[in-house]
Design a protein around this motif. Structure first.
Motif, short mmCIF file in Angstrom:
data_model
loop_
_atom_site.label_atom_id
_atom_site.label_comp_id
_atom_site.label_asym_id
_atom_site.label_seq_id
_atom_site.Cartn_x
_atom_site.Cartn_y
_atom_site.Cartn_z
N UNK A 181 -82.78 10.97 -22.02
CA UNK A 181 -81.69 11.83 -22.47
C UNK A 181 -81.05 11.27 -23.74
N UNK A 182 -80.86 9.96 -23.80
CA UNK A 182 -80.28 9.36 -25.00
C UNK A 182 -81.15 9.62 -26.22
N UNK A 183 -82.46 9.58 -26.03
CA UNK A 183 -83.38 9.82 -27.14
C UNK A 183 -83.28 11.28 -27.60
N UNK A 184 -83.26 12.21 -26.67
CA UNK A 184 -83.10 13.63 -27.02
C UNK A 184 -81.79 13.84 -27.77
N UNK A 185 -80.71 13.23 -27.30
CA UNK A 185 -79.42 13.41 -27.93
C UNK A 185 -79.37 12.80 -29.33
N UNK A 186 -80.16 11.78 -29.59
CA UNK A 186 -80.27 11.28 -30.96
C UNK A 186 -80.90 12.33 -31.87
N UNK A 187 -81.88 13.07 -31.35
CA UNK A 187 -82.48 14.16 -32.13
C UNK A 187 -81.46 15.28 -32.37
N UNK A 188 -80.61 15.53 -31.38
CA UNK A 188 -79.53 16.50 -31.55
C UNK A 188 -78.58 16.03 -32.64
N UNK A 189 -78.23 14.74 -32.62
CA UNK A 189 -77.32 14.19 -33.62
C UNK A 189 -77.88 14.34 -35.04
N UNK A 219 -79.65 16.82 -36.01
CA UNK A 219 -79.79 18.22 -36.33
C UNK A 219 -81.21 18.76 -36.19
N UNK A 220 -82.05 18.04 -35.47
CA UNK A 220 -83.44 18.47 -35.32
C UNK A 220 -83.64 19.42 -34.15
N UNK A 221 -82.64 19.48 -33.29
CA UNK A 221 -82.63 20.41 -32.17
C UNK A 221 -81.17 20.53 -31.71
N UNK A 222 -80.84 21.63 -31.06
CA UNK A 222 -79.47 21.82 -30.55
C UNK A 222 -79.50 21.91 -29.03
N UNK A 223 -78.42 21.49 -28.40
CA UNK A 223 -78.39 21.47 -26.95
C UNK A 223 -78.57 22.86 -26.35
N UNK A 224 -78.09 23.87 -27.02
CA UNK A 224 -78.16 25.22 -26.45
C UNK A 224 -79.29 26.06 -27.05
N UNK A 225 -80.26 25.37 -27.64
CA UNK A 225 -81.47 26.01 -28.13
C UNK A 225 -82.44 26.21 -26.96
N UNK A 226 -83.08 27.39 -26.85
CA UNK A 226 -84.13 27.55 -25.83
C UNK A 226 -85.27 26.58 -26.05
N UNK A 227 -85.63 25.83 -25.02
CA UNK A 227 -86.70 24.83 -25.14
C UNK A 227 -88.05 25.48 -25.38
N UNK A 228 -88.24 26.70 -24.89
CA UNK A 228 -89.54 27.38 -25.03
C UNK A 228 -89.92 27.59 -26.48
N UNK A 253 -79.91 22.54 -20.30
CA UNK A 253 -80.26 22.79 -18.91
C UNK A 253 -81.31 21.80 -18.42
N UNK A 254 -82.24 21.41 -19.27
CA UNK A 254 -83.24 20.41 -18.88
C UNK A 254 -82.57 19.08 -18.59
N UNK A 255 -81.72 18.64 -19.49
CA UNK A 255 -81.10 17.33 -19.34
C UNK A 255 -80.08 17.31 -18.20
N UNK A 256 -79.54 18.48 -17.86
CA UNK A 256 -78.48 18.60 -16.87
C UNK A 256 -78.99 18.99 -15.48
N UNK A 264 -69.56 9.96 -31.03
CA UNK A 264 -68.59 10.20 -29.94
C UNK A 264 -68.70 11.58 -29.30
N UNK A 265 -68.90 12.62 -30.08
CA UNK A 265 -68.97 13.96 -29.51
C UNK A 265 -70.13 14.14 -28.55
N UNK A 266 -71.27 13.62 -28.91
CA UNK A 266 -72.44 13.75 -28.04
C UNK A 266 -72.35 12.83 -26.84
N UNK A 267 -71.74 11.67 -27.00
CA UNK A 267 -71.53 10.79 -25.85
C UNK A 267 -70.61 11.49 -24.85
N UNK A 268 -69.59 12.17 -25.36
CA UNK A 268 -68.70 12.92 -24.47
C UNK A 268 -69.45 14.04 -23.75
N UNK A 269 -70.33 14.75 -24.48
CA UNK A 269 -71.15 15.79 -23.85
C UNK A 269 -72.02 15.20 -22.74
N UNK A 270 -72.62 14.06 -23.04
CA UNK A 270 -73.51 13.41 -22.08
C UNK A 270 -72.79 13.08 -20.79
#
Length: 372
Positions: free
Chosen positions: A76-84, A86-95, A111-114, A279-285
Motif C-alpha cells: 500500500x505504501x508503494x501504491x501511495x507513492x505512485x499516487x503522490x 500523480x501517476x495514478x489517483x486513489x479514486x481512479x478505476x483500476x480496470x 477500494x483495492x487497498x481498503x 502528510x495528506x496521503x498518510x492521513x488517507x492511509x
C-alpha cells in the motif's frame, strides 16, 4: 519442549515481566517468539522457545521470518507513492490500467487497498451461513494436506486473479468490507503496469534501499529464507514436517515478504513519522473504515486499532508456520514488532493462542498493563 530465553538491550533495562510474557506465549502453543520494543525506555529485543524442534537454541534475535499480511502495508505504501507522484489517483478505476483482467470497472484503487472492492478472496471465502467457498489449495481448511504436499508449486499473480474473478463478488463495489488477498495481488499488477518494472524491483528501489532494510526480501517464487531464522512446521495427519522452505507465490503480495523484527520496526516507524508519504496521503492511509472487528477499522493497508492506551497503527500476518506482528503509535515513536513460529495445521489450532498473544503484547507495551 526445551525453552530458552535471550535478550539484547541498548541500555540497562529491567524487562523481566516482558520476558516472562514471552515464555508464557511459548507455553500457549508456539515453538518460538522474538519481540522487539522501542519505547521511552529505549530499545529491547528478546526471544523465547526454540529455533528448531529438538534443539535447545533460542530463536535468533535478528532472525528472518515470513511476515504474511504485513506485506500489504509495504504494498500500500508503494501504491501511495505512485499516487503522490500523480501517476495514478486513489479514486481512479483500476480496470483502466488492467483491461485484460476483466475487473469490474467500478472498482477503484482505493477500494483495492481498503478491501472494499467485494472481489472474491482467491484463498477462499466463508459465506454468511458458515460454508466454505474454496479457492486455491492453502494451508488452512480441507485442502491443507494437498498444499503441504505441493508447497513448492509456482503460481503466477495473473493466475490467482483469474481464479478470483471467475467467482461471484461478495458485494457491490464500495458497499461493504471484506478482507481479500486478491485486492493486493491486483495492487501488485497495478504497480507493475504503471512503472513498467517488477514489483520486486520497485519495492527495493522505493522502500527497502532508502530505509536500509537489508533483512527484508521479496522472494517471488523462491522457497529460500535467509539465515539466521527459526524453523516453521506443519502437522499433516500423523506427520510433522518442516515447512521453513516453501514457495510463497501461492499468496503473492497478499503476504509473501520476508523480514526481521528490526526491519519491521524501521519500516512502521518511518511510515508513521512521515518519511515515506506526504502528510495528506498518510492521513488517507490511516483513515479507518468500519470492519465489524471490535475497536478496529481498516485504512489503506493498515488496521487502526483503539486500545486502552490510545490508537495504534498495525498489521499482522500469518504464513503457514510463521507469523509476524507490527504495531506503532501514530507518531512512530513507540513500536512493537514480533516474529513467531509454530507447528501449524489445517484446523488453525494455534489461532486462539495467536490472538491471545497479540492482545497480551499490546496490553503490555501500549497500555501499561505489565511492568517494565
Amino acid at each position: 519442549m526445551p525453552s530458552t530465553l535471550s535478550d539484547q538491550t541498548t541500555a540497562a533495562q529491567d524487562r523481566s515481566a516482558l520476558r516472562e510474557l514471552l515464555a508464557e506465549i511459548v507455553e500457549s502453543g508456539f515453538t518460538g517468539i522474538t519481540v522487539r520494543v522501542h519505547d521511552e525506555h529505549g530499545e529491547w529485543a528478546g526471544s523465547a522457545g526454540v529455533a528448531e524442534l529438538g534443539g535447545t537454541a533460542a530463536p535468533p534475535i535478528d532472525g528472518h521470518v515470513r511476515i504474511g499480511s504485513n506485506t500489504k502495508t509495504f504494498t500500500a505504501a508503494l501504491v501511495l507513492q505512485l499516487v503522490a507522484e500523480g501517476r495514478i489517483a486513489l479514486d481512479t478505476p483500476a480496470a483502466g490500467f488492467l483491461p485484460e483482467s476483466g475487473l469490474d470497472e467500478r472498482i477503484t484503487v482505493r477500494m483495492l487497498l481498503q478491501h472494499t472492492s467485494g472481489v472474491f478472496n482467491f484463498t477462499g471465502e466463508v459465506s454468511g451461513d458458515g460454508t466454505l467457498e474454496p479457492g486455491i489449495p492453502m494451508p488452512y481448511g480441507p485442502a491443507g494436506r494437498e498444499w503441504a504436499e505441493d508447497r513448492f508449486r509456482t503460481y503466477r499473480p495473473e493466475e490467482l486473479v483469474r481464479l478470483a474473478l471467475a467467482k461471484p463478488a461478495r458485494f457491490e463495489p464500495g458497499t461493504g468490507w471484506s478482507y481479500s488477498n486478491t485486492n493486493y495481488v491486483l495492487a501488485r499488477l497495478l504497480i507493475e503496469k504503471i512503472t513498467g518494472h517488477s514489483f520486486a524491483d520497485e519495492m527495493r528501489r522505493r522502500i527497502l534501499r532508502p530505509l536500509g532494510l537489508t533483512g527484508t526480501v521479496v522472494p517471488e517464487s523462491s522457497p529460500e529464507i535467509p539465515e539466521p531464522h527459526a524453523h516453521a512446521y506443519y502437522r499433516a495427519g500423523d506427520a510433522t514436517i518442516d515447512i521453513t522452505r516453501q514457495n510463497p507465490s501461492w499468496i503473492s503480495t497478499g503476504g509473501d515478504l520476508i523480514s526481521t523484527t528490526r526491519d519491521l520496526h524501521t519500516f512502521i516507524a518511518a511510515l508513521n513519522s512521515g518519511k515515506l508519504l506526504p502528510p495528506g496521503l498518510l492521513a488517507e492511509m490511516r483513515t479507518p473504515r468500519p470492519t465489524g472487528i471490535p475497536n478496529t477499522g481498516y485504512g489503506l493497508g493498515v488496521f487502526v486499532q483503539e486500545t486502552d492506551g490510545g490508537t495504534v497503527i498495525t498489521h499482522n500476518g500469518a504464513m503457514a508456520g510463521f507469523a509476524a506482528l507490527m504495531y506503532s503509535t501514530p507518531d512512530g515513536g513507540k513500536t512493537l514488532t514480533a516474529a513467531l513460529t509454530c507447528v501449524d495445521d489445517a484446523g488453525l489450532s494455534v489461532a486462539a493462542a495467536f490472538q491471545d498473544a497479540q492482545r497480551k503484547l499490546v496490553d503490555a507495551v501500549f497500555c501499561g498493563k505489565l511492568g517494565r
